[in-house]
Design a protein around this motif. Sequence first.
Motif, PDB file in Angstrom:
ATOM      1  N   GLU A  70       0.838  -1.198   0.000  1.00  0.00           N
ATOM      2  CA  GLU A  70       0.000   0.000   0.000  1.00  0.00           C
ATOM      3  C   GLU A  70       0.873   1.248   0.000  1.00  0.00           C
ATOM      4  OE1 GLU A  70      -4.005   0.277   2.135  1.00  0.00           O
ATOM      5  OE2 GLU A  70      -2.645   1.351   3.474  1.00  0.00           O
ATOM      6  N   LYS A  71       0.488   2.219  -0.816  1.00  0.00           N
ATOM      7  CA  LYS A  71       1.257   3.457  -0.921  1.00  0.00           C
ATOM      8  C   LYS A  71       0.330   4.603  -1.287  1.00  0.00           C
ATOM      9  CE  LYS A  71       5.220   5.490  -3.438  1.00  0.00           C
ATOM     10  NZ  LYS A  71       6.157   5.643  -2.317  1.00  0.00           N
ATOM     11  N   VAL A  72       0.570   5.766  -0.692  1.00  0.00           N
ATOM     12  CA  VAL A  72      -0.182   6.965  -1.047  1.00  0.00           C
ATOM     13  C   VAL A  72       0.538   7.665  -2.194  1.00  0.00           C
ATOM     14  CG1 VAL A  72      -1.002   9.214  -0.269  1.00  0.00           C
ATOM     15  CG2 VAL A  72      -1.095   7.257   1.277  1.00  0.00           C
ATOM     16  N   VAL A  73      -0.199   7.960  -3.270  1.00  0.00           N
ATOM     17  CA  VAL A  73       0.374   8.647  -4.426  1.00  0.00           C
ATOM     18  C   VAL A  73      -0.379   9.953  -4.637  1.00  0.00           C
ATOM     19  CG1 VAL A  73       1.150   6.501  -5.493  1.00  0.00           C
ATOM     20  CG2 VAL A  73      -1.106   7.393  -6.065  1.00  0.00           C
ATOM     21  N   SER A  74       0.362  11.015  -4.866  1.00  0.00           N
ATOM     22  CA  SER A  74      -0.271  12.323  -5.044  1.00  0.00           C
ATOM     23  C   SER A  74       0.230  13.054  -6.287  1.00  0.00           C
ATOM     24  CB  SER A  74      -0.043  13.206  -3.819  1.00  0.00           C
ATOM     25  OG  SER A  74       1.336  13.312  -3.526  1.00  0.00           O
ATOM     26  N   GLU A  75       1.424  12.749  -6.739  1.00  0.00           N
ATOM     27  CA  GLU A  75       1.957  13.382  -7.944  1.00  0.00           C
ATOM     28  C   GLU A  75       1.344  12.749  -9.187  1.00  0.00           C
ATOM     29  OE1 GLU A  75       3.810  16.000  -7.633  1.00  0.00           O
ATOM     30  OE2 GLU A  75       3.943  15.790  -5.455  1.00  0.00           O
ATOM     31  N   ASP A  76       1.598  13.351 -10.346  1.00  0.00           N
ATOM     32  CA  ASP A  76       1.051  12.811 -11.598  1.00  0.00           C
ATOM     33  C   ASP A  76       1.687  11.471 -11.969  1.00  0.00           C
ATOM     34  OD1 ASP A  76      -0.552  15.024 -11.819  1.00  0.00           O
ATOM     35  OD2 ASP A  76       0.804  16.103 -13.157  1.00  0.00           O
ATOM     36  N   SER A  77       2.905  11.242 -11.522  1.00  0.00           N
ATOM     37  CA  SER A  77       3.594   9.979 -11.806  1.00  0.00           C
ATOM     38  C   SER A  77       4.675   9.782 -10.756  1.00  0.00           C
ATOM     39  CB  SER A  77       4.203   9.982 -13.211  1.00  0.00           C
ATOM     40  OG  SER A  77       5.170  11.019 -13.330  1.00  0.00           O
TER      41      SER A  77
END
Length: 295
Positions: A70-77
């Motif tokens: 599990e990982k939180v992603v916020s940038e476009d890539s």
Amino acid sequence: MNNKILYLLIVSFFLLSNSNLSAQSQNITILSIENSDRSVDLLYEKKNPGSYTLTLEFSNLSNCNVSTYEKVVSEDSGFIMKLEPLNKDQDITYSMRYSATLGAVNPKIDNLFRYILPFKNGKKIKIFESESAGEKYFGLKKSVDWKSYAVASNKPDTVYSMRKGIVVLIDNQYNDNSLLDAQFTSRRNQVVIEHEDGTFAMYKGFQKDEIFVELGQTVNQQTELGIIEKYNLKSYRLDFDVFYLSQDVVNSQNNQSSPDAKNTYQYFPPVFYTQDGRKRLESGKEYTVFVNENI
């Protein structure tokens, strides 16, 4: 080096039971890069703004020790994780499915932040606590932390933002219900804004094509969001609430989620500035919107 695109198999917002937010197909794609040392890098590309909790579930796995991640992603890539081979002389093989849920799990909420009521400065409004539609109409159990507010009006007022944030979702597909004596409808246009501390504000009840903000736009407190909708024959209505994503069990040592862990949205009752001071909203009471230069 082989690049493989693994398209989104499941994208679920799992948002509040009374919401009408639809899953957005292929919002996130995953790119797998096979390295010369037989390790595999997993990268992502994201189309829509906002933070998402990305959950990967592996099966039919050989030569690697991982089950979920599990990982939180916020940038476009960006980078997700590296799969390391147990045997450097063999390839890693696996099947994978993944889901992306709007929000970062268990954010550090700023309990000291004070919100502005979502109407023009100086306007007097009467607050009602919205009923849980799932409980009232569908026999579902009401969330213990249920806290959603409603304001009725006899005219099409402008809705304002309660706090600075980024617009992460806009639903603008429904005509109003002005010809119906509706008691409840899920067909309502809405705007969702993500705040700096990981909470979200949902504003529900805009006239079609009368939403003034755009996806990805940064708004400040008291930014005009749009025009309130005609809810039924009797009145216009706005519903609004603040919520965040939580999870029961997370293994913090290896950043892997427990198989029994479940992402759910929790309501958060903010404190608001009013003309009579800082208040938590109570159903049936009147409040006057208050903001000044210091705020």
